[in-house]
Write a protein that holds these residues in place. Sequence first.
Motif, PDB file in Angstrom:
ATOM      1  N   UNK A  83       0.833  -1.205   0.000  1.00  0.00           N
ATOM      2  CA  UNK A  83       0.000   0.000   0.000  1.00  0.00           C
ATOM      3  C   UNK A  83       0.866   1.253   0.000  1.00  0.00           C
ATOM      4  N   UNK A  84       0.822   2.008  -1.108  1.00  0.00           N
ATOM      5  CA  UNK A  84       1.484   3.320  -1.214  1.00  0.00           C
ATOM      6  C   UNK A  84       2.942   3.252  -0.748  1.00  0.00           C
ATOM      7  N   UNK A  85       3.648   2.218  -1.194  1.00  0.00           N
ATOM      8  CA  UNK A  85       5.020   1.962  -0.744  1.00  0.00           C
ATOM      9  C   UNK A  85       6.017   2.838  -1.493  1.00  0.00           C
ATOM     10  N   UNK A  86       6.837   3.556  -0.746  1.00  0.00           N
ATOM     11  CA  UNK A  86       7.909   4.363  -1.334  1.00  0.00           C
ATOM     12  C   UNK A  86       9.209   4.072  -0.604  1.00  0.00           C
ATOM     13  N   UNK A  87      10.314   4.175  -1.366  1.00  0.00           N
ATOM     14  CA  UNK A  87      11.633   3.948  -0.767  1.00  0.00           C
ATOM     15  C   UNK A  87      12.656   4.768  -1.536  1.00  0.00           C
ATOM     16  N   UNK A 145      12.653  -2.100   4.936  1.00  0.00           N
ATOM     17  CA  UNK A 145      11.445  -1.615   5.599  1.00  0.00           C
ATOM     18  C   UNK A 145      10.923  -0.355   4.912  1.00  0.00           C
ATOM     19  N   UNK A 146       9.595  -0.211   4.844  1.00  0.00           N
ATOM     20  CA  UNK A 146       9.016   0.958   4.173  1.00  0.00           C
ATOM     21  C   UNK A 146       9.422   2.266   4.846  1.00  0.00           C
ATOM     22  N   UNK A 147       9.778   3.218   4.034  1.00  0.00           N
ATOM     23  CA  UNK A 147       9.965   4.581   4.524  1.00  0.00           C
ATOM     24  C   UNK A 147       8.642   5.332   4.458  1.00  0.00           C
ATOM     25  N   UNK A 148       7.782   4.864   3.552  1.00  0.00           N
ATOM     26  CA  UNK A 148       6.442   5.423   3.419  1.00  0.00           C
ATOM     27  C   UNK A 148       5.546   4.313   2.911  1.00  0.00           C
ATOM     28  N   UNK A 149       4.345   4.191   3.470  1.00  0.00           N
ATOM     29  CA  UNK A 149       3.442   3.131   3.065  1.00  0.00           C
ATOM     30  C   UNK A 149       3.609   1.895   3.925  1.00  0.00           C
TER      31      UNK A 149
END
Length: 253
Positions: free
Chosen positions: A11-15, A59-63
């Motif tokens: 879900x809405x994963x950003x790195x 690990x996700x930084x966002x999402x």
Amino acid sequence: MTQTPPILRVSHLSHRFSDGTLALDQVTLDFQAGELTVLVGANGSGKTTLLRHLNGLLMPQCGDVEVCGVSVQKNPKAARKRVGMVFQDADSQIVGETVYDDVAFGPENLKLNRDTIEHQVRAALSTVGLWDMAEKPSYVLSGGQKRRLAIAGVLAMKPEILLMDEPFSNLDYPSLCQVRDQILALHQDGHTLVITTHELEKIVHYAQRLVVMEKGRVVRDGAPQDVAHALERYGICSPCFMQAACGRSPWTP
């Protein structure tokens, strides 16, 4: 009819890497149990980075990423029990001096009893056709055998989901066929598989889903026959069945 919840949910994963490169940009994907998904894209598109988030190596930084409804970030240990990953470089994943020792490494780290370890190692090696080589040194194996050993090492942990990063790279034809057949057998056995590859021709016929990534984003997602026509615009060679307009068919040499 109520749809079965996904076994994997992104879900809405950003790195973003430490050098500032945006590797994943708001990626959202669901994966259903038992599905064989092929993930393609040019180098640097984010495929491997995405895989490494699916079992908590990153690990996700966002999402968020969820495995069977449980956040990987909140419970990475639970995720790693359910999700196994086979890396592109099999040598980097082989740690035991012998074939048996290598496959036993994971179950031993889980503190399983000796009988359970013996059972799971034998089952994993038998599945990939290497039980008769259990006492051989790992370094004498061929490239294809090492790839199958890496798969066995993951299977011995009894995951429900298998991630494979470029499983066909640097293999000769017999080894490629062995690895492909192993993937198909695992899928037939009910495993959920997510595979990245530049060798799309070798596996796309058997996939239920083809996901295309570009610059950290999902740009296409659907049944292979519906997605393959657009591959060239993303720097990916279309499978021969698309080029020849002959319908979807298995790869043959």
